[in-house]
Design an enzyme around this catalytic site. Sequence first.
Site, PDB file in Angstrom:
ATOM      1  N   ASP A  19      -7.008  86.176  77.755  1.00  0.00           N
ATOM      2  CA  ASP A  19      -6.694  87.506  77.501  1.00  0.00           C
ATOM      3  C   ASP A  19      -6.853  87.937  75.989  1.00  0.00           C
ATOM      4  OD1 ASP A  19      -5.238  86.988  80.047  1.00  0.00           O
ATOM      5  OD2 ASP A  19      -3.478  85.845  79.021  1.00  0.00           O
TER       6      ASP A  19
ATOM      7  N   GLU B  13      -2.325  95.391  85.160  1.00  0.00           N
ATOM      8  CA  GLU B  13      -1.719  94.646  84.172  1.00  0.00           C
ATOM      9  C   GLU B  13      -2.578  94.689  82.672  1.00  0.00           C
ATOM     10  OE1 GLU B  13      -1.538  90.620  85.616  1.00  0.00           O
ATOM     11  OE2 GLU B  13      -3.830  90.488  85.829  1.00  0.00           O
TER      12      GLU B  13
END
Length: 511
Positions: free
Chosen positions: A24, A193
């Site tokens: 991420d 997301e």
Amino acid sequence: MALPSADLGDGTYRNPVLDADWSDPDLLCVGDDFYLTASSFGRVPGLPLLHSRDLVNWTLVGHALQLLEPAGDFRKPRHDCGVWAPSLRYHDDRFWIFWGDPDHGIFQVNAPEIRGPWTRPHLVEEGKGLIDACPLWDEETGEAYLVHAWAKSRAGVKNRLTGHRMRPDGTGLLDQGKVIIDADRIPGWFTLEGPKAYRHDGWFWIFAPAGGVETGWQGAFRSRGFFGPYEERVVLEQGDTEVNGPHQGGWVRTKAGEDWFAHFQQRGPYGRVVHLQPMRWGDDSWPVLGDKGVPVAVHRKPRLPAQPPSAPATDDDFPGGRFGRQWQWTANRQDGWATQHSADGLRLSCVRTVDAHDLRRLPNVLTQRLPGTPATVEVELRLDSEEPGARAGLAVLGDAFSWIGLQREADGSVRLVHRFAESGAERERDAAHPREAPEGRARLWIESGAGARCRFSYDVGGGRQPSGQVFAATPWRWVGALLGLFALAPVGGGPAGAASFRQFRITSSFR
């Protein structure tokens, strides 16, 4: 450093630029410098901080989080919990990192310099399932905002992004929030997301992935107002490449005006490796990533001053008993696990534990990322404990694990042991027959080949010997497999001695 840089030395680079589990990623540019952070989940220290001058050659310069909070919740490993999808920003002459802990809420830390000192974590908003938080300070109006996603496992909902007005000092939210993008209303979209919010060319932009970590795509959303309505477009997807699920990362603009996008690719036991994509703004003012929306494998480097090849460090001689920045514990650190001394070598205390049968439950495993390319790991081990049952070793740690090392027997002898546990198994088993280690020393190797299939070997004085069957490394749900060093002892009274590790090396087999 023993692992290769992504810099090909001819003005081009190859992806991934970070070939290990830097999950991420988010990045930003401040002056001539680029910085990147990544998810660290339940490992400590957390929030790694990487630095580059050209977006290709990276070094690890520190961590922003020295202790996971609430501290009591992370005394034991919670491998898939903790820090999820941080956002790195620079505002008001300070560096800021916001993240969502799915069990506790949205936190932030900040610092005047990238190397700190960083503040202790501040709870911006308490709540279950609040994840992937990103702030946005609107320099045009002075307003501050925050956007986040939802974890269905905690909140019961997902596939939507919620926006808030935020205190300009980042200490709290000013409203209950509004769903600004509901992907249930977008045909074919699911698991939206990881939002990253920006202002550009009069628009509010949200870059956000969807479709799941292994199969998803990168979306871009734009609106004239932060709270919407937003229009959407897919700006990066696998296409006919081998890069599955290319998404979730950050956009950065260089001083020369070039745009680049860093994102991850889920690679099973290797975790989420980081790719760098060229980016431009199309004639219709939408971003175009990679090669017309699909990932590039090799590309010219950003037009920035040439830099020497570099990659995050892996090797360690442990000078004075200190370990390098690449190492993280599997839970909040406690005093006495590692001791400093006047010579080189890592000295780990044999921590007494009721969980000696399962490395996955131990907080005192010192870990670093498994390289994403074939490599050989080696270390020298000496067991200094006289405690029967004390042991230490080198491990590949994931939902399944395997380790090789030394154990003190009841008769006082030391044996070379090799053990493993399958996913779901409650106890480890022998992976090979124990062998005598007459001097209480061993040289240990793990060769990680294609698909993270690992072969173990050792030398206890008679030359290098293979051990056991091939072991296929496995990730946890969100975290790639880890390399680990540990020392432990059965429950009992008083100190249980220690183990010493020297000359930790990772040599790439990649050509």
